[in-house]
Design an enzyme around this catalytic site. Structure first.
Site, PDB file in Angstrom:
ATOM      1  N   VAL A 196     -43.256  13.086  19.248  1.00 16.44           N
ATOM      2  CA  VAL A 196     -43.108  12.901  18.064  1.00 16.44           C
ATOM      3  C   VAL A 196     -41.766  12.560  17.552  1.00 16.44           C
ATOM      4  CG1 VAL A 196     -45.021  14.513  17.440  1.00 16.44           C
ATOM      5  CG2 VAL A 196     -42.537  15.261  17.507  1.00 16.44           C
TER       6      VAL A 196
ATOM      7  N   CYS B 247     -32.606   5.143  18.649  1.00 12.76           N
ATOM      8  CA  CYS B 247     -32.107   6.194  19.481  1.00 12.76           C
ATOM      9  C   CYS B 247     -30.793   6.229  19.865  1.00 12.76           C
ATOM     10  CB  CYS B 247     -33.023   6.254  20.549  1.00 12.76           C
ATOM     11  SG  CYS B 247     -34.743   6.446  20.429  1.00 12.76           S
TER      12      CYS B 247
HETATM   13  P1  NAD Z   1     -42.133   6.894  16.090  1.00 13.49           P
HETATM   14  O1  NAD Z   1     -41.622   7.389  14.849  1.00 13.49           O
HETATM   15  O2  NAD Z   1     -42.625   5.602  16.512  1.00 13.49           O
HETATM   16  O3  NAD Z   1     -43.490   7.970  16.558  1.00 13.49           O
HETATM   17  C1  NAD Z   1     -43.539   9.235  16.333  1.00 13.49           C
HETATM   18  C2  NAD Z   1     -45.234   9.563  15.728  1.00 13.49           C
HETATM   19  O4  NAD Z   1     -45.263  11.173  15.628  1.00 13.49           O
HETATM   20  C3  NAD Z   1     -45.164   9.011  14.272  1.00 13.49           C
HETATM   21  O5  NAD Z   1     -46.509   8.199  14.311  1.00 13.49           O
HETATM   22  C4  NAD Z   1     -45.540  10.219  13.595  1.00 13.49           C
HETATM   23  O6  NAD Z   1     -46.798  10.324  12.569  1.00 13.49           O
HETATM   24  C5  NAD Z   1     -46.186  11.518  14.534  1.00 13.49           C
HETATM   25  N1  NAD Z   1     -46.160  12.874  14.268  1.00 13.49           N
HETATM   26  C6  NAD Z   1     -45.084  13.298  13.720  1.00 13.49           C
HETATM   27  N2  NAD Z   1     -45.159  14.682  13.587  1.00 13.49           N
HETATM   28  C7  NAD Z   1     -46.647  14.814  13.938  1.00 13.49           C
HETATM   29  C8  NAD Z   1     -47.346  16.007  14.132  1.00 13.49           C
HETATM   30  N3  NAD Z   1     -46.842  17.150  13.463  1.00 13.49           N
HETATM   31  N4  NAD Z   1     -48.706  15.646  14.516  1.00 13.49           N
HETATM   32  C9  NAD Z   1     -49.170  14.506  14.877  1.00 13.49           C
HETATM   33  N5  NAD Z   1     -48.270  13.285  14.871  1.00 13.49           N
HETATM   34  C10 NAD Z   1     -47.094  13.557  14.410  1.00 13.49           C
HETATM   35  O7  NAD Z   1     -41.004   7.541  17.391  1.00 13.49           O
HETATM   36  P2  NAD Z   1     -40.869   6.821  18.502  1.00 13.49           P
HETATM   37  O8  NAD Z   1     -39.984   5.744  18.672  1.00 13.49           O
HETATM   38  O9  NAD Z   1     -42.196   6.912  19.350  1.00 13.49           O
HETATM   39  O10 NAD Z   1     -40.139   8.011  19.318  1.00 13.49           O
HETATM   40  C11 NAD Z   1     -40.594   9.515  19.709  1.00 13.49           C
HETATM   41  C12 NAD Z   1     -39.739  10.261  20.322  1.00 13.49           C
HETATM   42  O11 NAD Z   1     -39.513   9.535  21.743  1.00 13.49           O
HETATM   43  C13 NAD Z   1     -38.241  10.363  19.729  1.00 13.49           C
HETATM   44  O12 NAD Z   1     -37.734  11.389  20.165  1.00 13.49           O
HETATM   45  C14 NAD Z   1     -37.301   9.409  20.207  1.00 13.49           C
HETATM   46  O13 NAD Z   1     -35.781   9.701  20.311  1.00 13.49           O
HETATM   47  C15 NAD Z   1     -37.997   9.272  21.684  1.00 13.49           C
HETATM   48  N6  NAD Z   1     -37.784   7.969  22.712  1.00 13.49           N
HETATM   49  C16 NAD Z   1     -38.084   6.807  22.041  1.00 13.49           C
HETATM   50  C17 NAD Z   1     -37.852   5.518  22.666  1.00 13.49           C
HETATM   51  C18 NAD Z   1     -38.258   4.192  21.889  1.00 13.49           C
HETATM   52  O14 NAD Z   1     -38.140   3.554  22.659  1.00 13.49           O
HETATM   53  N7  NAD Z   1     -38.542   4.206  20.848  1.00 13.49           N
HETATM   54  C19 NAD Z   1     -37.650   5.735  23.905  1.00 13.49           C
HETATM   55  C20 NAD Z   1     -37.449   6.940  24.322  1.00 13.49           C
HETATM   56  C21 NAD Z   1     -37.626   8.143  23.724  1.00 13.49           C
HETATM   57  C1  UGA Z   2     -32.707   2.430  24.912  1.00 16.33           C
HETATM   58  C2  UGA Z   2     -32.378   2.710  26.496  1.00 16.33           C
HETATM   59  O1  UGA Z   2     -32.249   1.480  27.255  1.00 16.33           O
HETATM   60  C3  UGA Z   2     -33.772   3.296  26.774  1.00 16.33           C
HETATM   61  O2  UGA Z   2     -33.556   3.770  28.348  1.00 16.33           O
HETATM   62  C4  UGA Z   2     -34.023   4.637  25.974  1.00 16.33           C
HETATM   63  O3  UGA Z   2     -35.081   5.032  26.601  1.00 16.33           O
HETATM   64  C5  UGA Z   2     -34.180   4.243  24.627  1.00 16.33           C
HETATM   65  O4  UGA Z   2     -33.087   3.648  24.135  1.00 16.33           O
HETATM   66  C6  UGA Z   2     -34.695   5.578  23.865  1.00 16.33           C
HETATM   67  O5  UGA Z   2     -34.280   6.441  24.068  1.00 16.33           O
HETATM   68  O6  UGA Z   2     -34.913   5.124  22.704  1.00 16.33           O
HETATM   69  P1  UGA Z   2     -34.070   0.479  23.289  1.00 16.33           P
HETATM   70  O7  UGA Z   2     -32.955   1.005  22.391  1.00 16.33           O
HETATM   71  O8  UGA Z   2     -35.311   0.319  23.356  1.00 16.33           O
HETATM   72  O9  UGA Z   2     -33.686   1.372  24.820  1.00 16.33           O
HETATM   73  O10 UGA Z   2     -33.295  -0.812  23.810  1.00 16.33           O
HETATM   74  P2  UGA Z   2     -32.096  -1.315  24.539  1.00 16.33           P
HETATM   75  O11 UGA Z   2     -32.499  -2.536  25.572  1.00 16.33           O
HETATM   76  O12 UGA Z   2     -31.504  -0.046  25.190  1.00 16.33           O
HETATM   77  O13 UGA Z   2     -30.991  -1.879  23.488  1.00 16.33           O
HETATM   78  C7  UGA Z   2     -30.427  -1.078  22.466  1.00 16.33           C
HETATM   79  C8  UGA Z   2     -29.467  -2.025  21.598  1.00 16.33           C
HETATM   80  O14 UGA Z   2     -28.417  -2.285  22.449  1.00 16.33           O
HETATM   81  C9  UGA Z   2     -30.379  -3.073  21.290  1.00 16.33           C
HETATM   82  O15 UGA Z   2     -29.668  -3.445  19.763  1.00 16.33           O
HETATM   83  C10 UGA Z   2     -29.592  -4.416  22.087  1.00 16.33           C
HETATM   84  O16 UGA Z   2     -29.462  -5.632  21.409  1.00 16.33           O
HETATM   85  C11 UGA Z   2     -28.253  -3.642  22.344  1.00 16.33           C
HETATM   86  N1  UGA Z   2     -27.661  -4.120  23.694  1.00 16.33           N
HETATM   87  C12 UGA Z   2     -28.221  -3.910  24.813  1.00 16.33           C
HETATM   88  C13 UGA Z   2     -26.422  -5.012  23.539  1.00 16.33           C
HETATM   89  O17 UGA Z   2     -25.983  -5.385  22.517  1.00 16.33           O
HETATM   90  N2  UGA Z   2     -26.115  -5.642  24.745  1.00 16.33           N
HETATM   91  C14 UGA Z   2     -26.480  -5.523  25.983  1.00 16.33           C
HETATM   92  O18 UGA Z   2     -25.998  -5.738  27.106  1.00 16.33           O
HETATM   93  C15 UGA Z   2     -27.633  -4.391  25.844  1.00 16.33           C
END
Ligand code: NAD
Ligand code: UGA
Length: 478
Positions: A93, A282
């Site tokens: 979530v 993030c």
């Molecule tokens: P998101 O907002 O896209 O999705 C989260 C989902 O969880 C939502 O659809 C929401 O409705 C649901 N949710 C919330 N509370 C709930 C509950 N009690 N029961 C059921 N569903 C519920 O978020 P995301 O981008 O997928 O990120 C999720 C987590 O993973 C965050 O902690 C984020 O930091 C981490 N993370 C994100 C990325 C990324 O690339 N987006 C990469 C690595 C880690």
């Molecule tokens: C980042 C990390 O790369 C993932 O490992 C991690 O899981 C994720 O955050 C997370 O926790 O959400 P993401 O944010 O999806 O992934 O994408 P990135 O490729 O890391 O880019 C992040 C931002 O940095 C973007 O705006 C990108 O344009 C920028 N960036 C990246 C630069 O400006 N220069 C670079 O050389 C690389």
């Protein structure tokens, strides 16, 4: 504890839950995987017959969903029954930054973690391995454990037999590259105390990940490593962005500098592309979380260090807005500015924390007329982002922007609409299709003197200049 896994439940059908479970389902055909979410619209989008309409755009995702959906991958709003039958539950979530109360603006808002943990505590049956996949503050596993145990104490009165073990298994996928990252990750990190549960999760991954890529640590190292990995990546972006400004002053070229330093194997070539600033849901949130942790433990020097990474990021966006205004004779009043790209990076429709939000807001405040084109971002997403940005700035009394000015932007379905009569084009996302723009045609459509601002180093400057266009490129002095 039964080590045979038949059912997995993932709570949260977002950017992590959806793609990661699609890959799990593809790699683990004998296990049933259900992704549950409270958001009915999101679940119905995941179940949409038209795979073009999945809620998330990720290269390769729709093909995997086509193969697995309704075979061993399911999307559902039924939390109760899916939690009850799950052997393993992944918590995926959202964990955004708190916006009010203690720690507002830095600490993570754990309300979604707490509410889904309570649901797990209530409905789980037998032994359940609960896995933190969301990014969370260090020691959140303790909170989860306390919550789950409090239900066990209550239910022991009814001699109900359920048990839990908690693991940390942070996700490292990068959007736009998620499927590749999930299929061949650099590493899988598993933190935990209970060897049997660690082994169960490890055994799932070894179906497609080499064992030597699976790192097992204690819970707190795993939770902290996720924050630190993002902080280090963001720090590289801020470092190269800080150098981009020195290049512009000195005649050095940021591309050449990136290449020159990146060939040092100790530095490495990745994450050295200059940009209008890092975005995404993030980097900022996780660094803020780290800063909060440092402050909590009285480590002010450390928190100041990481705050610098965020400050450079904000500065980079602002300085780009200022350069645009300066180059266009100090006024954008009534000028048409074309914005190419609104997502925070290429190959995703995600706009969260996109640098485009701040830059477009600045230009609207300068009373420009903005036309925005992005191949994957919808008009509604842009509208929501700009409205939220305005609301936040107004609430802090930082912006003079009026509601009427927010209407001074339009969404272009066709890229050519952006060029027509534009005074300037700003490239904010590095979409592949922007690299092959026909400059002869574009120059014939723009109003002169016309400016191109390349914030992603994707424009062939010589080709564009040939038609009399002025090109400003981030990190170059010309
Ligand atoms: P998101 O907002 O896209 O999705 C989260 C989902 O969880 C939502 O659809 C929401 O409705 C649901 N949710 C919330 N509370 C709930 C509950 N009690 N029961 C059921 N569903 C519920 O978020 P995301 O981008 O997928 O990120 C999720 C987590 O993973 C965050 O902690 C984020 O930091 C981490 N993370 C994100 C990325 C990324 O690339 N987006 C990469 C690595 C880690
Ligand atoms: C980042 C990390 O790369 C993932 O490992 C991690 O899981 C994720 O955050 C997370 O926790 O959400 P993401 O944010 O999806 O992934 O994408 P990135 O490729 O890391 O880019 C992040 C931002 O940095 C973007 O705006 C990108 O344009 C920028 N960036 C990246 C630069 O400006 N220069 C670079 O050389 C690389």
């Amino acid at each position: 504890m039964n080590s045979k896994i038949s059912n997995i439940c993932c709570i949260g059908a977002g950017y992590v839950g959806g793609p990661s479970m699609a890959v799990f389902a593809n790699k683990l055909p004998n296990i049933n995987i259900t992704v549950v979410d409270l958001n009915k619209e999101r679940i119905s989008d995941w179940n949409n017959k038209d795979l073009e309409k999945l809620p998330i755009y990720e290269p390769g995702l729709s093909e995997i969903v086509r193969k697995t959906r309704n075979k061993n991958l399911f999307f559902s709003t039924e939390l109760k029954q899916n939690i009850a039958k799950a052997d393993i539950i992944f918590i995926s979530v959202n964990t955004p930054t708190k916006t009010s109360g203690f720690g507002a603006g830095k600490a993570s808002d754990l309300r979604w973690i707490e509410s889904c943990t309570r649901t797990v505590a209530e409905f789980a049956k037998g032994h359940t391995v609960v896995v933190e996949k969301s990014t969370i503050p260090v020691r959140t596993a303790e909170i989860i454990k306390n919550l789950l145990n409090s239900y066990l104490k209550k239910e022991s009165v009814n001699s109900n037999k359920k048990t839990f073990s908690i693991l940390s298994n942070p996700e490292f996928l990068a959007e736009g590259n998620a499927i590749k990252d999930l299929e061949s990750p650099d590493r899988i990190l598993i933190g935990g105390e209970d060897e049997t549960s660690i082994k169960i999760l490890k055994n799932l991954y070894t179906n497609w990940v080499p064992e030597n890529k699976i790192i097992c640590t204690n819970l707190w190292s795993s939770e902290l490593s996720k924050l630190v990995a993002n902080a280090f990546l963001a720090q590289r972006v801020s470092s190269i962005n800080s150098i981009s400004s020195i290049c512009e002053c000195t005649g050095a070229d940021i591309q050449e500098v990136s290449k020159a330093i990146g060939t040092d194997s100790r530095i490495g070539e990745k994450f050295l592309s200059p940009s209008p600033g890092f975005g995404g849901s993030c980097f900022k949130k996780d660094i803020l979380n780290l800063i909060y942790l440092c402050n909590f433990y009285g480590l002010d020097q450390v928190s100041n260090y990481w705050e610098g990474v965020l400050k450079i990021n904000e500065w980079q966006k602002k300085r780009i807005s200022q350069i645009i205004v300066e180059k266009l004779f100090g006024t954008l009043y009534g000028k048409k500015i074309g914005v190419l790209g609104f997502s925070f990076k290429a190959n995703t429709n995600d706009t969260r924390e996109s640098p485009a939000i701040d830059i477009v807001t600045d230009l609207l405040e300068e009373k420009a007329k903005i036309s925005i084109f992005d191949p994957k971002v919808t008009k509604d997403s842009i509208d929501n982002e700009l409205k939220n940005a305005l609301f936040k700035l107004k609430s802090r009394n930082m912006h003079n922007i009026e509601n009427s000015e927010l209407k001074n932007w339009n969404y272009c379905e066709d890229i050519n609409e952006v060029f027509n009569n534009a005074d300037a084009l700003i490239f904010l996302t590095e979409w592949e299709e922007f690299k092959s723009i026909d400059w002869e045609k574009v120059s014939s459509l723009m109003r002169y003197p016309a400016w191109i601002f390349d914030c992603r180093s994707i424009i062939n400057i010589d080709k564009a200049s040939k038609y009399g266009l002025n090109v400003w490129s981030l990190g170059k002095s010309k």
